[in-house]
Design a protein around this motif. Sequence first.
Motif, PDB file in Angstrom:
ATOM      1  N   UNK A  70       0.848  -1.200   0.140  1.00  0.00           N
ATOM      2  CA  UNK A  70      -0.012  -0.050   0.190  1.00  0.00           C
ATOM      3  C   UNK A  70       0.653   1.364   0.131  1.00  0.00           C
ATOM      4  N   UNK A  71       0.310   2.064  -0.961  1.00  0.00           N
ATOM      5  CA  UNK A  71       1.165   3.278  -1.068  1.00  0.00           C
ATOM      6  C   UNK A  71       2.258   3.417  -1.561  1.00  0.00           C
ATOM      7  N   UNK A  72       3.047   2.188  -2.269  1.00  0.00           N
ATOM      8  CA  UNK A  72       4.245   2.055  -2.937  1.00  0.00           C
ATOM      9  C   UNK A  72       3.999   2.823  -4.298  1.00  0.00           C
ATOM     10  N   UNK A  73       4.899   3.468  -4.965  1.00  0.00           N
ATOM     11  CA  UNK A  73       4.982   4.130  -6.318  1.00  0.00           C
ATOM     12  C   UNK A  73       6.117   3.686  -7.044  1.00  0.00           C
ATOM     13  N   UNK A  74       6.081   3.857  -8.108  1.00  0.00           N
ATOM     14  CA  UNK A  74       7.154   3.593  -9.369  1.00  0.00           C
ATOM     15  C   UNK A  74       8.303   4.956  -9.372  1.00  0.00           C
ATOM     16  N   UNK A  75       8.502   5.521  -8.353  1.00  0.00           N
ATOM     17  CA  UNK A  75       9.307   6.733  -8.406  1.00  0.00           C
ATOM     18  C   UNK A  75      10.744   6.146  -7.613  1.00  0.00           C
ATOM     19  N   UNK A  76      11.775   6.443  -8.662  1.00  0.00           N
ATOM     20  CA  UNK A  76      13.239   6.361  -7.896  1.00  0.00           C
ATOM     21  C   UNK A  76      13.984   7.440  -7.627  1.00  0.00           C
ATOM     22  N   UNK A  77      14.128   7.601  -6.326  1.00  0.00           N
ATOM     23  CA  UNK A  77      14.931   9.022  -5.954  1.00  0.00           C
ATOM     24  C   UNK A  77      16.584   8.865  -5.884  1.00  0.00           C
TER      25      UNK A  77
END
Length: 336
Positions: A45-52
């Motif tokens: 839950x709340x995970x994204x496909x964003x790489x920082x």
Amino acid sequence: MAITLADAKLNTTDDLDLMVIDEFRKSSWLLDNLTFDDVVNPAGGGATLTYGYTRLVSERGAAFRPYNTEYATAQAKRARYTVDLSPLGGAFEVDRVLANVGPAATNETAFQMGQQIKAARTFFSDQVINGVRDNTADAEKGFDGLDVALTGSSTEMNATASVDWTGATLGTDQAKAHDALDLLDEFLSLLDGTPSALLGNKKTLARVRSLARRAGYYSRTENAFGQTVESYNGIPFVDLGDKAGSTSPIIPVESRDVDGAGPGTTIDGLSDLYAVRLGLDGFHGVSTTGGAIVRQWLPDFTTAGAVKRGEVELGPVATVLKATKAAAVLRNIKVQ
């Protein structure tokens, strides 16, 4: 963990998956050699496909310190960036009557699959250079390419001038040929290590090939697929080809107003040359944890319906530049 398409192939048992991965590899030097950091986890839950990540923007220097004095203070500079992973590829449709016409290797399904693989890998190469992140109200897709990342950076060279590398100029003036070699070596020295490749179009790389021969730095080797790889002083130069569905090169040859003086000062036949150092501390790809980098879905002709759909997909993926000095661009080379 970092993987390449060659690593992904080792974890594949399906013959079709192997074929698709090999098609991506042998038709693209970049995809065959690019390392993907498979750390983005979309599960939960709340995970994204964003790489920082943090990009090293500028390094700091060093100096002697006279006795009884302090060092002058300075700091290396970093900047924080994020990129969203997106899938890329395409779909095709095949009529069940046409699906089995002709040999299996050249029937309509195989033909459409091959063309879709070609389009996907070409589009990826296009985005590596020309990609601009699309931040819209209803979607975030794509990633910034090297053209965007290097504009205004310390490794952008010759942004407000032009150099003439045409055969008519270098072939008749040895002094200018030596100047061109000096400029090329100076450009390569901008990177923080030996470049992994020079990226260009056919016309620009033809001029690099000419310079390499003059300097005795030209060499040819074969890769794992038996294809010839040309190099300048051991650095492969890679033709990224044309845009998907087009005859226009990914790295364009165009008219530009180099000095910004307005109409009447444009120069025809200008292009750019890129150098990259591949690695997790330099320029690399990003993919999802445990996910397949390349996937395919063949048309299913076992169910009712005359026209069936197939798809090829790369990703979700993105590319990142961890250090500004891991890539460089030499602008405004006159190649025709």
